[in-house]
Design a protein around this motif. Structure first.
Motif, PDB file in Angstrom:
ATOM      1  N   UNK A 184       2.773 -11.906  -0.347  1.00  0.00           N
ATOM      2  CA  UNK A 184       2.995 -10.473  -0.265  1.00  0.00           C
ATOM      3  C   UNK A 184       3.650 -10.005  -1.562  1.00  0.00           C
ATOM      4  N   UNK A 185       3.336  -8.787  -1.980  1.00  0.00           N
ATOM      5  CA  UNK A 185       3.917  -8.259  -3.207  1.00  0.00           C
ATOM      6  C   UNK A 185       3.930  -6.750  -3.168  1.00  0.00           C
ATOM      7  N   UNK A 186       4.960  -6.163  -3.732  1.00  0.00           N
ATOM      8  CA  UNK A 186       4.950  -4.732  -3.949  1.00  0.00           C
ATOM      9  C   UNK A 186       3.885  -4.385  -4.966  1.00  0.00           C
ATOM     10  N   UNK A 210       9.504  -4.714  -6.781  1.00  0.00           N
ATOM     11  CA  UNK A 210       9.948  -6.075  -6.510  1.00  0.00           C
ATOM     12  C   UNK A 210      10.821  -6.162  -5.265  1.00  0.00           C
ATOM     13  N   UNK A 211      11.341  -5.030  -4.807  1.00  0.00           N
ATOM     14  CA  UNK A 211      12.301  -5.041  -3.696  1.00  0.00           C
ATOM     15  C   UNK A 211      11.821  -4.167  -2.532  1.00  0.00           C
ATOM     16  N   UNK A 212      10.735  -4.532  -1.880  1.00  0.00           N
ATOM     17  CA  UNK A 212      10.252  -3.706  -0.760  1.00  0.00           C
ATOM     18  C   UNK A 212      11.215  -3.675   0.412  1.00  0.00           C
ATOM     19  N   UNK A 213      12.145  -4.625   0.498  1.00  0.00           N
ATOM     20  CA  UNK A 213      13.145  -4.568   1.580  1.00  0.00           C
ATOM     21  C   UNK A 213      14.064  -3.364   1.411  1.00  0.00           C
ATOM     22  N   UNK A 214      14.129  -2.801   0.198  1.00  0.00           N
ATOM     23  CA  UNK A 214      14.911  -1.593  -0.032  1.00  0.00           C
ATOM     24  C   UNK A 214      14.068  -0.334   0.098  1.00  0.00           C
ATOM     25  N   UNK A 215      12.864  -0.344  -0.468  1.00  0.00           N
ATOM     26  CA  UNK A 215      12.050   0.870  -0.515  1.00  0.00           C
ATOM     27  C   UNK A 215      11.102   1.017   0.670  1.00  0.00           C
TER      28      UNK A 215
END
Length: 244
Positions: free
Chosen positions: A187-189, A212-217
């Motif tokens: 998985x990748x942003x 790089x940080x989909x857990x934030x966005x």
């Protein structure tokens, strides 16, 4: 019950996963252990030793779970396939077979960053956090959210962080992934600034409007994607009976 084990990346401890907590569906057991040397967990005698790492993490990475490794965490969980029984599945988030790539983060760029880290670890870590947030739809908000989660103090010792940079530079998991005895999902942003185009193209799923940080966005989207993967790897006794 299907178990997900979420492992964080360089310079971030397990608090990075907190935005996903309200998003999980029923029927999932989610754990977020810290790596040795992070968040008060005792460091390894040799922070670069994969053998020591495997011994320290064995109880946190059971074979009946799905391992989810983000960034450096993905490199390390893949490397631990040489040392621990294989999981139900391995999910690589925001990472490919290796970190350095001529069209992504080049070896020279990482070497320059390591020199900067030697001169001023705190300044270099702050730069890295801003760098990895560059692909989020609102980098300033993502940076504010990350600061609220992690604070301003480095979550690990300089020795542990330095060893992690060495692992980012050296680890190449091509042969491990080719020989993996478990299913590997990537998985990748879609806007990840640390990944080369061909690494993004190889992802099984690109998360739209995320870097790089989909857990934030995109926490809900990421949690749903991980839950869907977990659903395909439920223990046999938990699978629904086929309908005639």
């Amino acid at each position: 019950m299907t178990r997900l084990v979420l492992l964080s990346g360089w310079g971030c401890d397990a608090r990075i996963w907190q935005p996903l907590a309200p998003c999980w569906s029923a029927g999932l057991e989610v754990t977020t252990p810290d790596w040795p040397g992070y968040a008060g967990r005792p460091p390894l005698a040799d922070p670069a030793s994969l053998g020591e790492l495997a011994a320290a993490m064995a109880a946190d990475l059971p074979a009946e779970a799905i391992w989810v490794g983000w960034s450096l965490g993905g490199l390390l969980t893949t490397a631990l396939l040489d040392h621990l029984p294989s999981p139900r599945a391995l999910v690589l988030l925001g990472i490919g077979e290796r970190f350095v790539h001529p069209e992504g983060v080049s070896a020279q760029a990482l070497a320059d960053f390591r020199h900067a880290f030697e001169r001023s670890p705190d300044t270099a870590r702050e730069h890295f956090l801003r760098w990895q947030l560059g692909g989020e739809p609102d980098p300033r908000r993502a940076r504010r959210d990350l600061r609220q989660l992690l604070g301003t103090t480095a979550p690990a010792s300089i020795e542990t962080l330095d060893a992690g940079l060495g692992q980012l530079a050296r680890l190449d998991n091509r042969h491990r992934l080719n020989a993996a005895s478990c299913q590997v999902r990537r998985l990748a942003g879609a806007r990840d600034p640390l990944l080369a185009g061909e690494v993004l193209a190889d992802a099984d799923q690109q998360i739209a409007d995320a870097g790089h940080c989909p857990m934030l966005s995109r926490p809900q989207h990421l949690a749903a994607s991980l839950a869907a993967i977990a659903d395909t790897h439920r223990p046999d006794g938990e699978r629904p009976e086929p309908t005639s």
